[in-house]
Write a protein that holds these residues in place. Structure first.
Motif, PDB file in Angstrom:
ATOM      1  N   LEU A 227      32.997  28.144 102.825  1.00  0.00           N
ATOM      2  CA  LEU A 227      34.324  27.519 103.501  1.00  0.00           C
ATOM      3  C   LEU A 227      35.078  26.564 102.711  1.00  0.00           C
ATOM      4  O   LEU A 227      36.137  26.146 102.834  1.00  0.00           O
ATOM      5  N   ALA A 228      34.241  26.000 101.824  1.00  0.00           N
ATOM      6  CA  ALA A 228      34.855  24.587 100.840  1.00  0.00           C
ATOM      7  C   ALA A 228      35.849  25.405 100.131  1.00  0.00           C
ATOM      8  O   ALA A 228      36.801  24.700  99.811  1.00  0.00           O
ATOM      9  N   LEU A 229      35.689  26.625  99.741  1.00  0.00           N
ATOM     10  CA  LEU A 229      36.799  27.231  98.820  1.00  0.00           C
ATOM     11  C   LEU A 229      37.887  27.412  99.393  1.00  0.00           C
ATOM     12  O   LEU A 229      38.968  27.432  98.888  1.00  0.00           O
ATOM     13  N   LEU A 230      37.946  27.793 100.771  1.00  0.00           N
ATOM     14  CA  LEU A 230      39.066  28.167 101.444  1.00  0.00           C
ATOM     15  C   LEU A 230      40.064  26.684 101.509  1.00  0.00           C
ATOM     16  O   LEU A 230      41.079  26.814 101.150  1.00  0.00           O
ATOM     17  N   GLU A 231      39.359  25.537 101.807  1.00  0.00           N
ATOM     18  CA  GLU A 231      40.061  24.230 101.773  1.00  0.00           C
ATOM     19  C   GLU A 231      40.637  24.029 100.343  1.00  0.00           C
ATOM     20  O   GLU A 231      41.767  23.557 100.302  1.00  0.00           O
ATOM     21  N   GLU A 232      39.811  24.408  99.394  1.00  0.00           N
ATOM     22  CA  GLU A 232      40.405  24.146  98.034  1.00  0.00           C
ATOM     23  C   GLU A 232      41.554  24.779  97.805  1.00  0.00           C
ATOM     24  O   GLU A 232      42.581  24.432  97.040  1.00  0.00           O
ATOM     25  N   VAL A 233      41.637  26.287  97.950  1.00  0.00           N
ATOM     26  CA  VAL A 233      42.700  27.045  97.739  1.00  0.00           C
ATOM     27  C   VAL A 233      44.203  26.652  98.555  1.00  0.00           C
ATOM     28  O   VAL A 233      45.156  26.677  98.425  1.00  0.00           O
ATOM     29  N   ARG A 234      43.548  26.143  99.895  1.00  0.00           N
ATOM     30  CA  ARG A 234      44.778  25.632 100.836  1.00  0.00           C
ATOM     31  C   ARG A 234      45.366  24.373 100.261  1.00  0.00           C
ATOM     32  O   ARG A 234      46.681  24.314 100.448  1.00  0.00           O
ATOM     33  N   LEU A 235      44.577  23.690  99.556  1.00  0.00           N
ATOM     34  CA  LEU A 235      45.311  22.442  98.954  1.00  0.00           C
ATOM     35  C   LEU A 235      45.904  22.500  97.470  1.00  0.00           C
ATOM     36  O   LEU A 235      46.964  22.212  97.202  1.00  0.00           O
ATOM     37  N   ARG A 236      45.171  23.535  96.678  1.00  0.00           N
ATOM     38  CA  ARG A 236      45.438  23.394  95.175  1.00  0.00           C
ATOM     39  C   ARG A 236      45.489  24.941  94.776  1.00  0.00           C
ATOM     40  O   ARG A 236      45.250  25.086  93.572  1.00  0.00           O
ATOM     41  N   GLY A 237      45.673  25.851  95.419  1.00  0.00           N
ATOM     42  CA  GLY A 237      45.695  27.180  95.068  1.00  0.00           C
ATOM     43  C   GLY A 237      47.197  27.671  94.401  1.00  0.00           C
ATOM     44  O   GLY A 237      48.161  26.895  94.167  1.00  0.00           O
ATOM     45  N   ALA A 238      46.767  28.694  93.417  1.00  0.00           N
ATOM     46  CA  ALA A 238      47.992  29.053  93.010  1.00  0.00           C
ATOM     47  C   ALA A 238      49.181  29.285  93.860  1.00  0.00           C
ATOM     48  O   ALA A 238      50.256  29.061  93.388  1.00  0.00           O
ATOM     49  N   VAL A 239      48.916  29.691  95.054  1.00  0.00           N
ATOM     50  CA  VAL A 239      50.043  29.561  96.167  1.00  0.00           C
ATOM     51  C   VAL A 239      49.244  28.943  97.310  1.00  0.00           C
ATOM     52  O   VAL A 239      47.959  29.094  97.399  1.00  0.00           O
ATOM     53  N   THR A 240      50.047  28.245  98.131  1.00  0.00           N
ATOM     54  CA  THR A 240      49.276  27.464  99.606  1.00  0.00           C
ATOM     55  C   THR A 240      50.090  28.116 100.499  1.00  0.00           C
ATOM     56  O   THR A 240      50.837  27.282 101.123  1.00  0.00           O
ATOM     57  N   THR A 241      49.726  29.429 100.893  1.00  0.00           N
ATOM     58  CA  THR A 241      50.454  30.057 101.963  1.00  0.00           C
ATOM     59  C   THR A 241      50.282  29.323 103.221  1.00  0.00           C
ATOM     60  O   THR A 241      51.297  29.247 103.990  1.00  0.00           O
ATOM     61  N   TRP A 242      49.074  28.763 103.611  1.00  0.00           N
ATOM     62  CA  TRP A 242      48.911  27.989 104.860  1.00  0.00           C
ATOM     63  C   TRP A 242      49.685  26.768 104.851  1.00  0.00           C
ATOM     64  O   TRP A 242      50.350  26.679 105.975  1.00  0.00           O
ATOM     65  N   ARG A 243      49.733  25.866 103.894  1.00  0.00           N
ATOM     66  CA  ARG A 243      50.315  24.671 103.923  1.00  0.00           C
ATOM     67  C   ARG A 243      51.987  24.762 103.965  1.00  0.00           C
ATOM     68  O   ARG A 243      52.580  24.020 104.306  1.00  0.00           O
ATOM     69  N   ASP A 244      52.382  25.971 103.321  1.00  0.00           N
ATOM     70  CA  ASP A 244      53.796  26.210 103.086  1.00  0.00           C
ATOM     71  C   ASP A 244      54.533  26.868 104.147  1.00  0.00           C
ATOM     72  O   ASP A 244      55.739  27.209 104.088  1.00  0.00           O
ATOM     73  N   ARG A 245      53.810  27.392 105.094  1.00  0.00           N
ATOM     74  CA  ARG A 245      54.447  28.022 106.421  1.00  0.00           C
ATOM     75  C   ARG A 245      55.545  27.212 106.932  1.00  0.00           C
ATOM     76  O   ARG A 245      55.479  26.088 106.957  1.00  0.00           O
ATOM     77  N   ARG A 246      56.584  27.508 107.250  1.00  0.00           N
ATOM     78  CA  ARG A 246      57.798  26.796 107.905  1.00  0.00           C
ATOM     79  C   ARG A 246      57.822  26.928 109.403  1.00  0.00           C
ATOM     80  O   ARG A 246      58.389  27.404 110.090  1.00  0.00           O
TER      81      ARG A 246
END
Length: 286
Positions: A259-278
């Motif tokens: 689950l830590a890898l999910l948090e990593e990609v949400r914060l610093r992934g090549a894309v951050t689709t969860w964070r960037d939702r409008r």
């Protein structure tokens, strides 16, 4: 947080007693436990195998008789979950509600003996026309020792909104029991699992029935494959597949979920689709 999960490609075949069903289920749970898993997923509608037991005339039981096995089903899976110390998503089982309508319900069995239930929210035309199923009316997420999960069944995964709601409520893993009878249905579900993993940066664990029930209408053909699916980003395999089975074989697949890898990609992934939702344009849930 890390845990290991197994997904069962359950082979359907006609049986003569509940005991035969219990023996097959126990075999899969025992097999999965040998890999040190914490979660086991069974497919949608796999308990329709009980309809093949038949009536006094040798004909398959009708769908409205399947809820007669509910107490035995619950007792079996509660016992196995406790004995092996694992969470079991017992596929789906058809239950009757207080108003006598039929629901396709996913069950989460905790090692503690607790049972959580999620009714299938979106019902396919064949479920309505062939079996008179009614739709669930609410989405829940469930707390476990290994984090928050949701159970969305087959057709449910084809609706982005409901998966977005599950993630907004805290789910990091979606368990998706499925039952499809041909390649078209199978790939609809499979491709949507990948899309939902990318959109929400979550894991999807899915599996389906294989084999056939020669006596049971709507279950004479099955096309299935288990898979554990991740977002398509650097910490994960490029195709987003952590593990997958051989199509239509009797088997299980196993994978570790971090689950830590999910948090990593949400914060610093090549894309951050969860964070960037409008969410100023569209809401997650109400």
């Amino acid at each position: 947080m890390k845990f290991r999960t197994a997904a069962i490609q359950y082979k359907l075949a006609d049986i003569e007693s509940f005991e035969q069903f219990a023996e097959q289920v126990t075999h899969y749970v025992r097999n999965a436990s040998e890999y040190g898993v914490q979660f086991i997923l069974f497919p949608e509608f796999f308990t329709t195998q009980l309809m093949s037991i038949g009536d006094e005339h040798g004909k398959a039981l009708s769908i409205d008789r399947l809820p007669d096995f509910t107490d035995d089903y619950l007792r079996l899976f509660r016992s196995l979950s406790a004995e092996y110390g694992v969470y079991i998503i017992g596929g789906t089982h058809v239950i009757k509600t207080a108003d006598d309508s039929l629901r396709n319900a996913a069950h989460l069995f905790h090692p503690s003996g607790k049972i959580d239930v999620q009714h299938k929210i979106h019902i396919t035309p064949s479920e309505v026309e062939g079996w008179n199923m009614s739709a669930g009316e609410a989405l829940e997420v469930f707390e476990t020792e290994y984090g928050t999960i949701a159970m969305l069944t087959c057709y449910d995964i084809e609706f982005p909104e409901i998966v977005r709601m599950a993630r907004a409520k805290g789910a990091d893993v979606i368990f998706c029991p499925s039952c499809t009878d041909d390649r078209h249905g199978f790939y609809r579900v499979r491709y949507c699992c990948h899309a939902r993993a990318v959109e929400n940066q979550i894991y999807i664990v899915t599996t389906g029935t294989v084999g056939s029930l020669r006596k049971v209408d709507l279950m004479r053909a099955n096309f299935g494959q288990a898979a554990v699916i991740a977002p398509n980003d650097i910490p994960f395999p490029p195709a987003g597949i952590l593990s997958e089975g051989i199509i239509n074989d009797d088997m299980l697949v196993v994978a570790d979920l971090d689950l830590a890898l999910l948090e990593e990609v949400r914060l610093r992934g090549a894309v951050t689709t969860w964070r960037d939702r409008r969410t100023d344009l569209y809401t997650d849930w109400k």
